[in-house]
Design a protein around this motif. Structure first.
Motif, PDB file in Angstrom:
ATOM      1  N   VAL A  79       0.803  -1.109   0.146  1.00  0.00           N
ATOM      2  CA  VAL A  79      -0.036   0.310   0.101  1.00  0.00           C
ATOM      3  C   VAL A  79       0.796   1.843   0.390  1.00  0.00           C
ATOM      4  N   ALA A  80       2.071   1.007   0.775  1.00  0.00           N
ATOM      5  CA  ALA A  80       2.601   2.496   0.398  1.00  0.00           C
ATOM      6  C   ALA A  80       3.824   2.445  -0.253  1.00  0.00           C
ATOM      7  N   GLY A  81       4.255   1.361  -0.786  1.00  0.00           N
ATOM      8  CA  GLY A  81       5.310   1.856  -2.060  1.00  0.00           C
ATOM      9  C   GLY A  81       5.944   0.712  -1.734  1.00  0.00           C
ATOM     10  N   ILE A  82       6.856  -0.109  -3.346  1.00  0.00           N
ATOM     11  CA  ILE A  82       8.027  -0.832  -2.722  1.00  0.00           C
ATOM     12  C   ILE A  82       8.977  -0.320  -1.532  1.00  0.00           C
ATOM     13  N   ALA A  83       9.177  -1.367  -1.429  1.00  0.00           N
ATOM     14  CA  ALA A  83      10.166  -0.947  -0.900  1.00  0.00           C
ATOM     15  C   ALA A  83      12.257  -0.323  -1.241  1.00  0.00           C
ATOM     16  N   PRO A  84      11.960  -0.380  -2.539  1.00  0.00           N
ATOM     17  CA  PRO A  84      13.350   0.225  -2.470  1.00  0.00           C
ATOM     18  C   PRO A  84      13.201   1.647  -3.945  1.00  0.00           C
ATOM     19  N   LEU A  85      11.527   2.122  -3.499  1.00  0.00           N
ATOM     20  CA  LEU A  85      11.563   3.151  -3.520  1.00  0.00           C
ATOM     21  C   LEU A  85      11.595   4.423  -2.912  1.00  0.00           C
ATOM     22  N   ARG A  86      10.272   3.345  -1.375  1.00  0.00           N
ATOM     23  CA  ARG A  86      10.430   4.375  -0.557  1.00  0.00           C
ATOM     24  C   ARG A  86      12.530   4.113   0.611  1.00  0.00           C
ATOM     25  N   GLU A  87      13.125   3.287   0.102  1.00  0.00           N
ATOM     26  CA  GLU A  87      14.219   3.850   0.253  1.00  0.00           C
ATOM     27  C   GLU A  87      15.215   4.218  -0.663  1.00  0.00           C
ATOM     28  N   ALA A  88      14.853   4.663  -1.398  1.00  0.00           N
ATOM     29  CA  ALA A  88      15.061   5.639  -2.797  1.00  0.00           C
ATOM     30  C   ALA A  88      14.839   7.685  -2.612  1.00  0.00           C
ATOM     31  N   ILE A  89      13.695   7.433  -1.567  1.00  0.00           N
ATOM     32  CA  ILE A  89      12.635   8.686  -1.468  1.00  0.00           C
ATOM     33  C   ILE A  89      13.553   9.328  -0.073  1.00  0.00           C
ATOM     34  N   ALA A  90      13.852   8.363   0.494  1.00  0.00           N
ATOM     35  CA  ALA A  90      14.705   8.872   2.036  1.00  0.00           C
ATOM     36  C   ALA A  90      16.199   9.317   2.042  1.00  0.00           C
ATOM     37  N   GLN A  91      16.896   8.513   0.640  1.00  0.00           N
ATOM     38  CA  GLN A  91      17.351   9.352   0.111  1.00  0.00           C
ATOM     39  C   GLN A  91      17.651  10.542  -0.521  1.00  0.00           C
ATOM     40  N   LYS A  92      17.350  10.482  -1.286  1.00  0.00           N
ATOM     41  CA  LYS A  92      16.596  11.646  -1.895  1.00  0.00           C
ATOM     42  C   LYS A  92      16.327  12.954  -1.235  1.00  0.00           C
ATOM     43  N   PHE A  93      15.809  12.774   0.577  1.00  0.00           N
ATOM     44  CA  PHE A  93      15.538  13.600   0.615  1.00  0.00           C
ATOM     45  C   PHE A  93      16.664  14.115   1.835  1.00  0.00           C
ATOM     46  N   LYS A  94      17.572  13.428   1.942  1.00  0.00           N
ATOM     47  CA  LYS A  94      18.711  13.061   2.788  1.00  0.00           C
ATOM     48  C   LYS A  94      19.172  14.422   1.960  1.00  0.00           C
ATOM     49  N   ARG A  95      19.680  13.652   0.663  1.00  0.00           N
ATOM     50  CA  ARG A  95      20.681  13.591  -0.184  1.00  0.00           C
ATOM     51  C   ARG A  95      20.916  15.552  -0.816  1.00  0.00           C
ATOM     52  N   GLU A  96      18.902  16.094  -1.041  1.00  0.00           N
ATOM     53  CA  GLU A  96      19.140  17.546  -1.741  1.00  0.00           C
ATOM     54  C   GLU A  96      18.481  17.792  -0.719  1.00  0.00           C
ATOM     55  N   ASN A  97      17.604  17.807   0.331  1.00  0.00           N
ATOM     56  CA  ASN A  97      17.004  18.292   1.757  1.00  0.00           C
ATOM     57  C   ASN A  97      17.815  18.517   2.486  1.00  0.00           C
ATOM     58  N   GLY A  98      19.015  17.971   2.809  1.00  0.00           N
ATOM     59  CA  GLY A  98      18.848  17.535   4.719  1.00  0.00           C
ATOM     60  C   GLY A  98      18.116  17.172   5.400  1.00  0.00           C
ATOM     61  N   LEU A  99      17.536  16.272   5.021  1.00  0.00           N
ATOM     62  CA  LEU A  99      16.078  15.887   5.801  1.00  0.00           C
ATOM     63  C   LEU A  99      16.437  14.302   6.263  1.00  0.00           C
ATOM     64  N   ALA A 118       9.467   5.504 -11.087  1.00  0.00           N
ATOM     65  CA  ALA A 118      10.188   6.533 -10.104  1.00  0.00           C
ATOM     66  C   ALA A 118      11.265   6.306  -9.405  1.00  0.00           C
ATOM     67  N   LEU A 119      11.859   4.608  -8.694  1.00  0.00           N
ATOM     68  CA  LEU A 119      12.985   4.176  -8.968  1.00  0.00           C
ATOM     69  C   LEU A 119      14.319   5.129  -9.292  1.00  0.00           C
ATOM     70  N   GLU A 120      13.430   5.071 -10.651  1.00  0.00           N
ATOM     71  CA  GLU A 120      14.860   5.074 -11.500  1.00  0.00           C
ATOM     72  C   GLU A 120      15.067   6.275 -11.647  1.00  0.00           C
ATOM     73  N   ALA A 121      13.521   6.975 -11.524  1.00  0.00           N
ATOM     74  CA  ALA A 121      14.046   8.862 -11.616  1.00  0.00           C
ATOM     75  C   ALA A 121      14.695   9.455 -10.575  1.00  0.00           C
ATOM     76  N   LEU A 122      14.745   8.973  -9.219  1.00  0.00           N
ATOM     77  CA  LEU A 122      15.463   9.092  -8.598  1.00  0.00           C
ATOM     78  C   LEU A 122      16.361   8.766  -7.895  1.00  0.00           C
ATOM     79  N   ALA A 123      16.811   7.606  -8.237  1.00  0.00           N
ATOM     80  CA  ALA A 123      17.768   6.992  -8.073  1.00  0.00           C
ATOM     81  C   ALA A 123      18.961   7.332  -9.576  1.00  0.00           C
ATOM     82  N   GLY A 124      18.242   7.627 -10.212  1.00  0.00           N
ATOM     83  CA  GLY A 124      19.377   6.760 -11.988  1.00  0.00           C
ATOM     84  C   GLY A 124      19.893   8.472 -11.734  1.00  0.00           C
ATOM     85  N   PRO A 125      20.518   8.746 -13.001  1.00  0.00           N
ATOM     86  CA  PRO A 125      21.573   9.826 -13.449  1.00  0.00           C
ATOM     87  C   PRO A 125      20.276  10.849 -13.416  1.00  0.00           C
ATOM     88  N   GLN A 126      20.834  12.178 -13.084  1.00  0.00           N
ATOM     89  CA  GLN A 126      20.206  13.048 -13.073  1.00  0.00           C
ATOM     90  C   GLN A 126      20.406  14.899 -14.283  1.00  0.00           C
TER      91      GLN A 126
END
Length: 400
Positions: free
Chosen positions: A67-87, A280-288
């Motif tokens: 329901v809340a999302g696949i585990a790899p994507l939720r992990e990537a979201i957490a990493q995105k917030f840390k990497r880009e927003n310091g959260l 979406a996982l590739e969008a957040l964790a892949g090349p930017q």
């Protein structure tokens, strides 16, 4: 006894969808129409993201997702917030939904009781107050001013807060104005919120990566860590990654809120499309590396549109910091007669006559809660924007 719910009487249809559909209908009837109403990038989804979706299909990632999302994507979201927003968020503090709109709706379903108030600065995205109203809340609209860059000021936020206030909703960069709050401007607002411990912050960061001219994006929980435990930070892949049709939004926040939103979603839609989640996982964790090119194109278009609109008689167009919208004032056109002979009394009259006379579809500002303005989406080819602006200039010159 009425068949339809009373709640529907508190809600209006989406004006942006209506304008886009009207433009489609006119095109289908053979009219030469330039539609600048939709908030959708005109670039295609990057190839690596599309390939990730195809690979997911081939691997058989086609079953019901959590329901809340696949585990790899939720992990990537957490990493995105840390990497880009310091959260710092744990994956369990994140949630994935069918677009950012569902994130917002889930949050309101999970938290609003009848009479609870949500502060919404105007101009606002058309769905904000409607979602609040549908869930029994009361949208409290706080007008901003063009001379303040369409940004909520600390004193106006303070004046709007009451004992019934549950949320303040901040969107930066903004749809429809393109206004983005600097760190100092956010700090002024968070200083107010520190004095009101019952008020939570819902921040819509969907246009985070579309800021121009060296502007530094920041988000409230990043600026004021003391608000971390009462902030829901929402984002998504639709705008920056050109994935509007993939329908993936995400958010992070306190455990108790995320669990409540997950429960709501479990009884509503369950998990978002599994294939879109792998994309979406590739969008957040892949090349930017494509993001700077997108930003450069949008900034060039912004400057083109602002320059040409400010040359139109009766229009005044501020230069926004981000997103892909401008929100010019048409105050100088009011009271004048259009080529049809109709007197333009409102911004809705202005956009209606513009569409009729020149075939340019834009959205009237009153739909976003603040006029007399109109919104142009410059997510279109440069030559299309030039032609649209020439038509707008011609329309304004012919007003009498």
């Amino acid at each position: 006894m009425a068949f339809l719910a009373d709640a529907l009487s508190r809600v209006k249809p989406s004006a942006t969808i209506a304008v886009t559909q009207k433009a489609r209908d006119l095109k289908a009837a053979g009219r030469d129409v330039i539609s600048l109403g939709a908030g959708e990038p005109d670039f295609d989804t990057p190839q690596n993201i599309k390939d990730a979706a195809i690979d997911a299909i081939r691997r058989g990632e086609t079953k019901y997702p959590p329901v809340a999302g696949i585990a790899p994507l939720r992990e990537a979201i957490a990493q995105k917030f840390k990497r880009e927003n310091g959260l710092d968020y744990r994956p369990s503090q994140t949630i994935v939904a069918t677009g950012g709109k569902q994130i917002l709706y889930n949050a309101f379903v999970a938290t609003l009781n009848p009479g609870d108030e949500v502060i919404v600065p105007a101009p606002y995205w058309v769905s904000y107050p409607e979602m609040v109203a549908l869930n029994g809340g009361t949208p409290v609209i706080v007008d901003t001013r063009i001379e303040h860059g369409f940004k909520l000021r600390a004193e106006d936020l303070e004046a709007a807060i009451t004992p019934r206030t549950k949320w303040v909703l901040l969107n930066s960069p903004s749809n429809p104005s393109g206004a983005a709050y600097s760190r100092e401007e956010i700090k002024a607002l968070t200083d107010v919120l520190l004095r009101h411990e019952h008020v939570w912050v819902l921040t819509d960061d969907m246009y985070e990566h579309l800021v121009f001219g060296g502007f530094e994006f920041t988000t409230p929980a990043q600026v004021e860590p003391a608000l971390y435990d009462r902030t829901l930070t929402m984002n998504g892949v639709s705008k920056a990654y050109c994935m509007t049709g993939w329908r993936i939004g995400y958010a992070a926040g306190p455990d108790k809120l995320i669990r409540a939103m997950e429960m709501v979603q479990g009884q509503q839609t369950s998990g978002a499309c599994s294939i879109a989640q792998w994309a979406a996982l590739e969008a957040l964790a892949g090349p930017q590396d494509f993001l700077p090119g997108f930003r450069e194109a949008f900034e060039r278009r912004r400057d083109l549109v602002v320059s040409m609109l400010n040359q139109a008689r009766g229009l005044s167009c501020p230069t926004p910091e981000g997103a892909f919208y401008v929100y010019p004032s048409c105050q100088g056109a009011l009271g004048r007669k259009a080529p049809s002979g109709k007197t333009i009394e409102t911004d809705e009259d202005f956009v209606s006559e513009l569409l009729e006379a020149e075939g340019v579809a834009v959205v009237h500002g009153s739909a976003f809660g603040l006029g007399p303005n109109f919104r142009i989406s410059y997510a279109a080819a440069d030559e299309t924007l030039e032609e649209a602006c020439r038509r707008i200039q011609r329309f304004c010159a012919e007003l009498r």
